[in-house]
Design a protein around this motif. Structure first.
Motif, PDB file in Angstrom:
ATOM      1  N   UNK A  54     -13.539 -35.558 -67.544  1.00  0.00           N
ATOM      2  CA  UNK A  54     -14.725 -34.904 -67.783  1.00  0.00           C
ATOM      3  C   UNK A  54     -14.856 -33.989 -68.884  1.00  0.00           C
ATOM      4  N   UNK A  55     -13.636 -34.138 -69.620  1.00  0.00           N
ATOM      5  CA  UNK A  55     -13.221 -33.693 -71.043  1.00  0.00           C
ATOM      6  C   UNK A  55     -13.410 -34.863 -72.071  1.00  0.00           C
ATOM      7  N   UNK A  56     -12.500 -35.828 -71.698  1.00  0.00           N
ATOM      8  CA  UNK A  56     -12.180 -36.717 -72.749  1.00  0.00           C
ATOM      9  C   UNK A  56     -13.303 -38.276 -72.362  1.00  0.00           C
ATOM     10  N   UNK A  57     -14.259 -38.186 -71.745  1.00  0.00           N
ATOM     11  CA  UNK A  57     -15.187 -39.164 -71.627  1.00  0.00           C
ATOM     12  C   UNK A  57     -15.810 -39.767 -72.893  1.00  0.00           C
ATOM     13  N   UNK A  58     -16.222 -38.737 -73.782  1.00  0.00           N
ATOM     14  CA  UNK A  58     -16.776 -39.170 -74.893  1.00  0.00           C
ATOM     15  C   UNK A  58     -15.886 -40.099 -75.664  1.00  0.00           C
ATOM     16  N   UNK A  59     -14.473 -39.817 -75.768  1.00  0.00           N
ATOM     17  CA  UNK A  59     -13.376 -40.577 -76.512  1.00  0.00           C
ATOM     18  C   UNK A  59     -12.993 -41.987 -75.691  1.00  0.00           C
ATOM     19  N   UNK A  60     -13.033 -41.973 -74.384  1.00  0.00           N
ATOM     20  CA  UNK A  60     -12.895 -42.847 -73.344  1.00  0.00           C
ATOM     21  C   UNK A  60     -13.701 -44.164 -73.613  1.00  0.00           C
ATOM     22  N   UNK A  61     -15.174 -43.404 -73.791  1.00  0.00           N
ATOM     23  CA  UNK A  61     -16.151 -44.628 -73.922  1.00  0.00           C
ATOM     24  C   UNK A  61     -15.961 -45.258 -75.381  1.00  0.00           C
TER      25      UNK A  61
END
Length: 341
Positions: free
Chosen positions: A244-251
């Protein structure tokens, strides 16, 4: 494939309802799991293809889920590299030879695919049994998470030794992570060759990292792994506690699906991700302890929130806990399967 719901949703195609599978769906909440577990050690179960297939098939036969997931463990790569791995009931995984020095890192093997052949053998047995009914998900542990177990020697609450390594000796941490990443690419390609239909990368302990440390010590290696896969029409799901925090980087690592923990609004996350990336999740698994009307209401609330969104796989924000009632899990899956958009 008789049931393409999971694969269609993973590739952000329209589906008549969200597909459902659950992390740890073949686990300790099932009496039938314990009938097998009481006869064999955990590693025997993982390393005996027929037994691994038996356990993999339990939720297929008893729950009617839309995707099976290989019964194995994220630490088999660490063992294949040279870790002395054991599992003790009530304690969890232990590496008797933790990795603490440069010599320890140098001693780890990267040409070790032969030691993981039992996984490929299990996949072949499982696919024979599935017989094209539903997809089979393969998986691996992400490098940071595997590293944390190797360095700590087992599970940890504070990851003190792992954090000391990345902060005091970052060059050693990167040397270790690079070795794990290479093995992980080879291992996942082995699973693809053996016949899995999808893959999930588990970065279970990424939440231990700060934003900057996640980028340096987790994300870049996950991106390397996804880029290194020999895949066609095989979606990759990226999961971590902290998604929920890292989703933008994960993408940015270009998975097909980002699996979201239960700490965020799933629609907000979905809308913030690039077009074409699906989401998986994100029911709080603790809800499965609740009364069945509560379970139904919470699932419907999530589904109404996601109404009109392509690319949504129903799952929990993390794995099923061992003492959740089996009947509640079965009921939740029935609720999902009865839902129609």
């Amino acid at each position: 494939m008789e049931n393409n719901l999971f694969l269609d949703a993973a590739f952000s195609k329209q589906t008549e309802r969200p597909p459902v599978w659950m992390m740890r769906q073949a686990g300790r909440f099932m009496p039938q799991y314990w009938e097998i577990k009481n006869k064999y050690s955990f590693l025997e179960m993982c390393k005996t293809p027929e037994i691994a297939a038996d356990v993999t098939m339990l939720p297929v036969d008893l729950l009617g889920i839309d995707a099976a997931i290989l019964f194995s463990d994220i630490l088999v790569t660490g063992e294949a590299m040279g870790g002395d791995l054991s599992f003790t009931q009530g304690v969890g995984p232990k590496f008797a030879n933790p990795v603490r020095t440069e010599a320890d890192i140098d001693a780890l093997a990267t040409d070790c695919l032969d030691k993981l052949q039992y996984v490929a053998d299990a996949i072949k047995v499982i696919q024979q049994r599935l017989n094209g009914s539903i997809p089979l998900i393969g998986f691996a542990g992400a490098p940071f998470t595997v590293m944390s177990y190797l360095v700590e020697g087992g599970s940890s609450k504070d990851f003190k030794l792992t954090k000391l390594l990345i902060h005091n000796r970052p060059e050693l941490a990167h040397k270790l992570l690079a070795k794990i990443a290479k093995v992980t690419i080879d291992y996942l390609n082995l699973q693809i060759e053996a016949g899995v239909n999808a893959l999930q990368l588990f970065d279970s302990w990424a939440l231990a990292l700060s934003w900057n440390d996640y980028q340096e010590f987790s994300h870049q290696y996950n991106a390397q792994i996804i880029a290194g896969l020999n895949r066609t029409n095989i979606p990759v799901i990226s999961f971590c506690k902290g998604s929920s925090v890292f989703a933008p980087i994960m993408a940015e690592a270009k998975p097909d699906v980002v699996s979201i923990d239960w700490n965020a609004d799933l629609l907000n996350i979905k809308k913030a991700l690039p077009a074409g990336i699906a989401v998986q999740g994100n029911l709080d698994p603790h809800i499965l302890y609740a009364d069945q009307p509560v379970i139904k209401a919470q699932i419907h609330k999530l589904f109404e929130r996601m109404r009109g969104e392509n690319g949504f796989i129903f799952n929990l924000g993390h794995g099923i806990m061992p003492d959740i009632p089996f009947d509640n899990v079965k009921y939740a899956i029935e609720v999902v399967k009865a839902f129609k958009y």
